[in-house]
Structures are given as C-alpha cells and as structure tokens.
Design a protein around this motif. Sequence first.
Motif, short mmCIF file in Angstrom:
data_model
loop_
_atom_site.label_atom_id
_atom_site.label_comp_id
_atom_site.label_asym_id
_atom_site.label_seq_id
_atom_site.Cartn_x
_atom_site.Cartn_y
_atom_site.Cartn_z
N SER A 1 9.11 -8.37 -8.28
CA SER A 1 8.06 -8.92 -8.84
C SER A 1 7.41 -9.51 -7.20
CB SER A 1 7.53 -10.70 -9.00
OG SER A 1 8.25 -11.47 -8.26
N TYR A 2 8.38 -9.20 -6.09
CA TYR A 2 7.67 -8.89 -4.55
C TYR A 2 7.48 -7.70 -4.42
CZ TYR A 2 7.10 -10.10 0.55
OH TYR A 2 6.69 -10.36 1.87
N LEU A 3 8.00 -6.89 -5.03
CA LEU A 3 7.66 -5.16 -4.71
C LEU A 3 6.25 -4.99 -5.27
CD1 LEU A 3 10.85 -4.52 -2.92
CD2 LEU A 3 9.26 -4.58 -1.83
N HIS A 4 6.62 -5.28 -6.77
CA HIS A 4 5.06 -5.50 -7.18
C HIS A 4 5.85 -3.72 -8.13
CE1 HIS A 4 1.38 -8.11 -6.09
NE2 HIS A 4 2.40 -8.17 -4.97
N ILE A 5 7.22 -3.95 -8.49
CA ILE A 5 7.57 -2.45 -9.21
C ILE A 5 8.06 -3.34 -10.39
CG2 ILE A 5 7.48 -1.02 -7.38
CD1 ILE A 5 10.13 -2.13 -7.14
N THR A 6 8.45 -2.60 -11.47
CA THR A 6 8.89 -3.02 -12.94
C THR A 6 11.05 -3.42 -11.99
OG1 THR A 6 9.76 -1.23 -13.47
CG2 THR A 6 7.62 -2.41 -13.90
N ALA B 1 0.70 -1.45 0.40
CA ALA B 1 -0.42 0.01 -0.17
C ALA B 1 0.87 1.07 0.03
CB ALA B 1 -1.13 -0.32 1.14
N LEU B 2 1.85 1.33 0.37
CA LEU B 2 3.06 2.03 0.35
C LEU B 2 3.01 3.17 -1.31
CD1 LEU B 2 5.02 0.63 2.87
CD2 LEU B 2 3.69 2.48 3.68
N PRO B 3 3.32 3.88 -1.19
CA PRO B 3 4.27 4.36 -2.92
C PRO B 3 5.58 3.49 -3.16
CG PRO B 3 3.90 6.34 -0.94
CD PRO B 3 3.77 5.26 -0.63
N ALA B 4 6.01 3.46 -4.41
CA ALA B 4 6.66 2.38 -4.87
C ALA B 4 8.41 2.31 -3.68
CB ALA B 4 6.91 2.31 -6.05
N PHE C 1 11.33 -2.69 2.38
CA PHE C 1 11.19 -3.66 2.87
C PHE C 1 13.04 -4.27 2.25
CE2 PHE C 1 12.32 -7.64 -0.02
CZ PHE C 1 11.19 -8.59 0.64
N ARG C 2 13.79 -3.43 2.22
CA ARG C 2 15.68 -3.64 2.03
C ARG C 2 16.46 -3.12 3.82
NH1 ARG C 2 19.64 -0.05 -1.18
NH2 ARG C 2 19.20 2.21 1.04
N GLU C 3 15.20 -2.46 4.26
CA GLU C 3 15.93 -2.48 5.71
C GLU C 3 15.79 -3.59 6.95
OE1 GLU C 3 13.97 0.50 9.57
OE2 GLU C 3 14.95 1.48 7.17
N GLU D 1 13.70 -2.06 -13.25
CA GLU D 1 14.23 -0.67 -13.78
C GLU D 1 13.62 -0.65 -13.20
OE1 GLU D 1 13.31 -3.51 -17.53
OE2 GLU D 1 11.82 -3.17 -16.33
N THR D 2 12.40 -0.30 -12.39
CA THR D 2 12.79 0.67 -11.65
C THR D 2 12.69 0.33 -10.20
OG1 THR D 2 9.48 1.58 -12.21
CG2 THR D 2 10.39 1.87 -9.78
N LEU D 3 13.23 -0.93 -9.98
CA LEU D 3 13.99 -1.26 -8.68
C LEU D 3 15.62 -0.70 -9.06
CD1 LEU D 3 14.39 -3.07 -5.94
CD2 LEU D 3 14.30 -5.07 -7.87
N THR D 4 15.90 -1.21 -10.00
CA THR D 4 17.40 -1.33 -10.43
C THR D 4 17.50 0.88 -10.13
OG1 THR D 4 17.19 -2.84 -11.87
CG2 THR D 4 19.36 -0.65 -12.43
N ARG D 5 16.90 1.77 -10.49
CA ARG D 5 16.85 3.14 -9.97
C ARG D 5 16.96 3.27 -8.16
NH1 ARG D 5 12.58 3.58 -13.48
NH2 ARG D 5 11.02 4.32 -12.24
N TYR D 6 16.21 2.66 -8.32
CA TYR D 6 16.25 2.91 -6.17
C TYR D 6 17.43 2.17 -6.04
CZ TYR D 6 11.04 3.78 -7.07
OH TYR D 6 9.70 4.30 -7.16
N ILE D 7 17.80 1.33 -6.15
CA ILE D 7 19.34 0.70 -5.71
C ILE D 7 20.41 1.59 -6.13
CG2 ILE D 7 20.63 -1.19 -5.69
CD1 ILE D 7 18.53 -3.29 -6.04
N GLY D 8 20.05 2.22 -7.23
CA GLY D 8 21.19 3.16 -7.63
C GLY D 8 21.61 4.45 -6.95
N ARG D 9 20.08 5.02 -6.61
CA ARG D 9 19.44 5.83 -5.93
C ARG D 9 20.29 6.07 -4.33
NH1 ARG D 9 14.44 8.82 -8.78
NH2 ARG D 9 13.58 7.24 -7.51
#
Length: 188
Positions: free
Chosen positions: A172-177, A144-147, A154-156, A179-187
């Motif tokens: 797939s667990y986080l219901h994001i693409t 229910a949280l923003p992506a 989840f990472r914490e 590419e989006t996950l890779t972007r978040y990891i990079g940031r």
Amino acid sequence: MNLASIFSVLSNITGLSDTLKEELSEKAGEEKYKAHQIIHAAGQMENRLYFIESGFARNYYYDHHGNEHTVRFWKAGDIVFSHEGYYNVPSYFYTEILEESRLITLNYIILHDLDNRFSEIATVIKAILIKYQHEEYEKQKLIALPAEERFLLFRENNPNIFKKAPSRIIASYLHITRETLTRYIGRN
C-alpha cells in the motif's frame, strides 16, 4: 522516566536550555502499546505528539473505495507530530503501532505553552515539518518510478521495514498490489 533519548534527538536539531529540559521532564508522559493498536483514528482530534523510544508505527488512510494507503512509517528515535493536531483540526489519518512500542508523549496544549516561552520549540517544530516535507518529496519521487524500480529502491533504503511490516502494508505504501510485491520479492 528517562528522557535522554529524546533530548539527544532534540539536541541534534537545536540546543536545549536546562529550564526547557526540566519542563519537558515534568510534563512528558510515557505510554506503552502492543502491536496492531490504533492510537489515533481518522476524524479524531490528535491531542499529543509522540517520540518513539522503541517500536515501529505507521500512518494510513482509506480512499473512497475503501482501499488502505500507508503514507508514512516511524521507527525508534522518530517524532510523530501532527500539524492537524497541533492546530486542533481533525485528521483523516489513522496511526497504528506495528510492534510493541514505548512512546514518550507531550500534549499539544503543553507544547503550545512551551512554544510561547522557549524559542527552541519553534525551531524543533520547524525542523520536524521540514523533515516531513522532505520525506513527502522523496516519496513522490519514488512513486513516480516504474513499480519494480520503486520496490528495489525502497527495499535498498529501508531493509528493516521489510522485516517489520506485513507485505500488504508495504504494497500500500508503494502503490502496488500485494501480489506484485510478492512477485518482486520472489525475483529479487
């Protein structure tokens, strides 16, 4: 086969009689799997529970578009219990071993017999189902949280999953693409 680790986990739920420990020692099995093995496919009857002595696994399904959705992860010390399997109903989930694993197994027919003879088994099953229900509730709160918040929380709370699971599975667990996950990891 040494069942000390599973007895320790079960004893944290309820006291175990010596007779029950003896029966479990006689009737439990041990299985070893390599990474990426599917130990259960959708549509099949799951016929046993697993205690992950060492390793890592997940549950997932495919939606009507063919997209994969991871619903749960299990690590060493976790019990993989399927209420569908226990009640002899086909499951729509796949169970995949994600890294080399050693599992202690118990057939559901044997579990039913033990449940009829030992009250501790009913307590254990109830505790497992309550734990799964709590995990599902926590996952729904997470989804229910923003992506990006979802990813950060989840990472914490699960840093080891990021070391063990490929990004496509975490996405797939986080219901994001992916590419989006890779972007978040990079940031972050």
